[in-house]
Write a protein that holds these residues in place. Structure first.
Motif, PDB file in Angstrom:
ATOM      1  N   TYR A   1      55.699  16.981 -25.415  1.00 50.21           N
ATOM      2  CA  TYR A   1      55.214  17.878 -26.458  1.00 50.21           C
ATOM      3  C   TYR A   1      56.140  19.084 -26.548  1.00 50.21           C
ATOM      4  O   TYR A   1      56.320  19.812 -25.570  1.00 50.21           O
ATOM      5  N   GLU A   2      56.740  19.257 -27.710  1.00 44.23           N
ATOM      6  CA  GLU A   2      57.684  20.354 -27.959  1.00 44.23           C
ATOM      7  C   GLU A   2      58.732  20.450 -26.846  1.00 44.23           C
ATOM      8  O   GLU A   2      59.056  21.539 -26.368  1.00 44.23           O
ATOM      9  N   GLY A   3      59.234  19.289 -26.454  1.00 47.53           N
ATOM     10  CA  GLY A   3      60.312  19.224 -25.477  1.00 47.53           C
ATOM     11  C   GLY A   3      59.869  19.205 -24.035  1.00 47.53           C
ATOM     12  O   GLY A   3      60.684  18.968 -23.145  1.00 47.53           O
ATOM     13  N   TYR A   4      58.593  19.442 -23.766  1.00 49.66           N
ATOM     14  CA  TYR A   4      58.093  19.513 -22.388  1.00 49.66           C
ATOM     15  C   TYR A   4      57.439  18.197 -21.997  1.00 49.66           C
ATOM     16  O   TYR A   4      56.683  17.608 -22.770  1.00 49.66           O
ATOM     17  N   HIS A   5      57.736  17.764 -20.772  1.00 47.60           N
ATOM     18  CA  HIS A   5      57.342  16.454 -20.295  1.00 47.60           C
ATOM     19  C   HIS A   5      56.028  16.476 -19.514  1.00 47.60           C
ATOM     20  O   HIS A   5      55.658  17.493 -18.931  1.00 47.60           O
ATOM     21  N   SER A   6      55.380  15.344 -19.505  1.00 46.65           N
ATOM     22  CA  SER A   6      54.335  15.094 -18.507  1.00 46.65           C
ATOM     23  C   SER A   6      54.769  13.914 -17.657  1.00 46.65           C
ATOM     24  O   SER A   6      55.650  13.143 -18.045  1.00 46.65           O
ATOM     25  N   ASP A   7      54.158  13.789 -16.492  1.00 47.03           N
ATOM     26  CA  ASP A   7      54.536  12.726 -15.556  1.00 47.03           C
ATOM     27  C   ASP A   7      53.321  12.400 -14.700  1.00 47.03           C
ATOM     28  O   ASP A   7      52.790  13.285 -14.007  1.00 47.03           O
ATOM     29  N   MET A   8      52.857  11.177 -14.759  1.00 51.83           N
ATOM     30  CA  MET A   8      51.726  10.778 -13.937  1.00 51.83           C
ATOM     31  C   MET A   8      51.861   9.312 -13.557  1.00 51.83           C
ATOM     32  O   MET A   8      52.527   8.543 -14.253  1.00 51.83           O
TER      33      MET A   8
ATOM     34  N   TYR B   1      57.137   2.516   4.703  1.00 52.33           N
ATOM     35  CA  TYR B   1      56.957   2.014   3.344  1.00 52.33           C
ATOM     36  C   TYR B   1      56.832   3.127   2.298  1.00 52.33           C
ATOM     37  O   TYR B   1      56.573   2.850   1.131  1.00 52.33           O
ATOM     38  N   PHE B   2      56.974   4.364   2.734  1.00 48.34           N
ATOM     39  CA  PHE B   2      57.030   5.500   1.802  1.00 48.34           C
ATOM     40  C   PHE B   2      58.499   5.869   1.686  1.00 48.34           C
ATOM     41  O   PHE B   2      59.047   6.561   2.534  1.00 48.34           O
ATOM     42  N   VAL B   3      59.137   5.408   0.600  1.00 49.07           N
ATOM     43  CA  VAL B   3      60.599   5.347   0.574  1.00 49.07           C
ATOM     44  C   VAL B   3      61.254   6.400  -0.337  1.00 49.07           C
ATOM     45  O   VAL B   3      62.465   6.338  -0.557  1.00 49.07           O
ATOM     46  N   HIS B   4      60.483   7.348  -0.830  1.00 47.92           N
ATOM     47  CA  HIS B   4      61.073   8.377  -1.696  1.00 47.92           C
ATOM     48  C   HIS B   4      60.440   9.725  -1.379  1.00 47.92           C
ATOM     49  O   HIS B   4      59.529   9.818  -0.543  1.00 47.92           O
ATOM     50  N   GLY B   5      60.931  10.768  -2.037  1.00 54.92           N
ATOM     51  CA  GLY B   5      60.372  12.091  -1.822  1.00 54.92           C
ATOM     52  C   GLY B   5      58.989  12.230  -2.435  1.00 54.92           C
ATOM     53  O   GLY B   5      58.569  11.427  -3.272  1.00 54.92           O
ATOM     54  N   THR B   6      58.286  13.283  -2.033  1.00 51.17           N
ATOM     55  CA  THR B   6      56.919  13.498  -2.500  1.00 51.17           C
ATOM     56  C   THR B   6      56.868  13.960  -3.950  1.00 51.17           C
ATOM     57  O   THR B   6      55.901  13.670  -4.659  1.00 51.17           O
ATOM     58  N   GLY B   7      57.885  14.668  -4.428  1.00 48.33           N
ATOM     59  CA  GLY B   7      57.808  15.125  -5.806  1.00 48.33           C
ATOM     60  C   GLY B   7      59.033  15.861  -6.293  1.00 48.33           C
ATOM     61  O   GLY B   7      60.032  15.998  -5.580  1.00 48.33           O
ATOM     62  N   HIS B   8      58.937  16.362  -7.513  1.00 50.01           N
ATOM     63  CA  HIS B   8      60.047  17.032  -8.195  1.00 50.01           C
ATOM     64  C   HIS B   8      59.484  17.940  -9.261  1.00 50.01           C
ATOM     65  O   HIS B   8      58.353  17.761  -9.735  1.00 50.01           O
ATOM     66  N   GLY B   9      60.284  18.914  -9.672  1.00 48.73           N
ATOM     67  CA  GLY B   9      59.885  19.789 -10.751  1.00 48.73           C
ATOM     68  C   GLY B   9      59.808  19.043 -12.076  1.00 48.73           C
ATOM     69  O   GLY B   9      60.495  18.030 -12.278  1.00 48.73           O
ATOM     70  N   VAL B  10      58.963  19.540 -12.969  1.00 48.20           N
ATOM     71  CA  VAL B  10      58.787  18.940 -14.293  1.00 48.20           C
ATOM     72  C   VAL B  10      58.786  20.066 -15.326  1.00 48.20           C
ATOM     73  O   VAL B  10      58.139  21.100 -15.123  1.00 48.20           O
ATOM     74  N   GLY B  11      59.490  19.869 -16.414  1.00 47.81           N
ATOM     75  CA  GLY B  11      59.530  20.880 -17.462  1.00 47.81           C
ATOM     76  C   GLY B  11      60.262  20.350 -18.676  1.00 47.81           C
ATOM     77  O   GLY B  11      59.890  19.316 -19.232  1.00 47.81           O
ATOM     78  N   LEU B  12      61.317  21.036 -19.099  1.00 49.49           N
ATOM     79  CA  LEU B  12      62.149  20.541 -20.185  1.00 49.49           C
ATOM     80  C   LEU B  12      62.905  19.286 -19.777  1.00 49.49           C
ATOM     81  O   LEU B  12      63.322  18.499 -20.633  1.00 49.49           O
ATOM     82  N   GLU B  13      63.093  19.096 -18.478  1.00 57.43           N
ATOM     83  CA  GLU B  13      63.615  17.847 -17.930  1.00 57.43           C
ATOM     84  C   GLU B  13      62.536  17.200 -17.086  1.00 57.43           C
ATOM     85  O   GLU B  13      61.706  17.879 -16.487  1.00 57.43           O
ATOM     86  N   ILE B  14      62.584  15.877 -17.009  1.00 59.97           N
ATOM     87  CA  ILE B  14      61.572  15.176 -16.234  1.00 59.97           C
ATOM     88  C   ILE B  14      61.822  15.326 -14.737  1.00 59.97           C
ATOM     89  O   ILE B  14      60.880  15.283 -13.945  1.00 59.97           O
ATOM     90  N   HIS B  15      63.053  15.546 -14.351  1.00 58.13           N
ATOM     91  CA  HIS B  15      63.371  15.849 -12.955  1.00 58.13           C
ATOM     92  C   HIS B  15      64.163  17.147 -12.928  1.00 58.13           C
ATOM     93  O   HIS B  15      65.295  17.210 -13.411  1.00 58.13           O
TER      94      HIS B  15
END
Length: 350
Positions: A213-220, A276-290
């Protein structure tokens, strides 16, 4: 406020002007939404150098910035613009090797200094939060609309198309990233792109998706089961659910991403599934998805009020299946507040 942050970074880097190529930073600073242009800033003015496709758009969208249309070589035009400066900053992580030397060719006697701009967008303003919340609600509503349409026999591609269509109907400009739909054994692939596999009774199906929405991402991310869940599916789902809840409950101002990652990872490790948990817990979200902040082993910066990031632990058992649960949260004085509203209880598609 935004331009002041840039001027402060210039002061810290001891540069006379700054050339910005990153289009997300250009949008953040100026409001220009086009995908072609380079911004030059000094302590007197800001100038966007672009071509004829975008000059009218730029002049309409930007206030307090000048627009300079180049006709032939953008690098020559840029060089002429910044020629009075001695030390010239540029966002080096966005320049290719060739682009750097094109600029250097026209400015052989100038000092070109790489300046890190990654942090300027980390703390979200109220208007940014409103857009992020709207994007998250669009994704929520689309997923709610999808669930009654899920049936065994559908392909992953078909299901992804339905979900993306529902996000469009909610007003999403486009998807935040390529929608992930991974079913059955393929749900062990953290970034499993949808394919021709058909959903079957007993499958885990992982959906990782976002609206814009207006350039800002969601991630779920949500993981459902087709039919009744077996005991092992309930077990690993419950572990991921517990780890994700611990991440949301534990996030605090002042801790860093590394510490939050360790807290989440500990829940899964103590249950016997750490490998079996093979990636990081999270990342910032905003104008870019990462974007920043990093919620992983590399995240050494302190988390601050107004930061928006994902909390998305997972368990992935090769050739068997996997689970990921993800919310995007905003960090407040009271802790992390999820922007998503979809239940994290195990959903069985009967």
């Amino acid at each position: 406020m935004r331009i002041r942050r840039v001027l402060e970074l210039m002061k810290q880097a001891d540069v006379d002007c700054l050339i910005i190529k990153n289009r997300y930073n250009i949008r953040y600073i100026t409001g220009f939404t086009g995908d072609a242009g380079i911004l030059c800033i000094d302590d007197v003015r800001g100038v966007l150098v672009t071509d004829g496709r975008f000059t009218e758009q730029a002049r309409t969208q930007m206030h307090g910035f000048d627009v300079l249309e180049y006709k032939a070589d953008i690098w020559k035009t840029l060089a002429e613009l910044v020629k009075p400066a001695e030390r010239i900053g540029f966002d080096g992580d966005c320049f290719t090797y060739d682009e750097y030397f094109k600029l250097k060719k026209f400015l052989p006697d100038k000092d070109l200094v790489s300046v890190d701009l990654d942090g300027i967008r980390q703390i979200k303003e109220r208007q940014e939060l409103d857009k992020l919340i709207t994007a998250a609600r669009m994704a929520d509503e689309a997923f709610i609309k999808l669930l009654p349409q899920l049936r065994a026999g559908q392909t992953e591609l078909e299901v992804a198309a339905i979900l993306e269509h529902e996000m469009k109907l909610q007003g999403s400009e486009k998807t935040s990233f390529e929608t992930i739909v991974a079913s059955g054994p393929r749900s062990s692939l953290p970034h499993g792109q949808p394919g021709a596999r058909r959903l079957q009774a007993g499958d885990f199906v992982t959906f990782d998706f976002g609206a814009m929405y207006e350039g800002y991402h969601s991630d779920m991310t949500r993981t459902v089961v087709m039919g009744k869940a077996t005991q092992w599916r309930r077990e690993i789902y419950g572990i991921v659910q517990k780890a994700q809840a611990a991440g949301v409950a534990s996030a605090r101002i002042g801790m860093n991403g590394q510490q939050l990652d360790a807290l989440v990872r500990k829940v899964i490790a103590e249950a016997g599934y750490g490998e079996y948990f093979v990636h990081g817990t999270g990342h910032g979200v905003g104008l870019e998805i990462h974007e920043l902040p990093n919620i992983n082993r590399m995240g050494t910066a302190a988390l601050q009020k107004g930061m928006v990031f994902s909390i998305e632990p997972g368990i992935y058992i090769p050739s068997k299946g996997g689970v990921r649960i993800e919310d995007t949260v905003v960090l407040t004085e009271e802790g992390a507040q999820p922007l998503n509203g979809i239940t994290k209880q195990l959903i069985e598609i009967i």
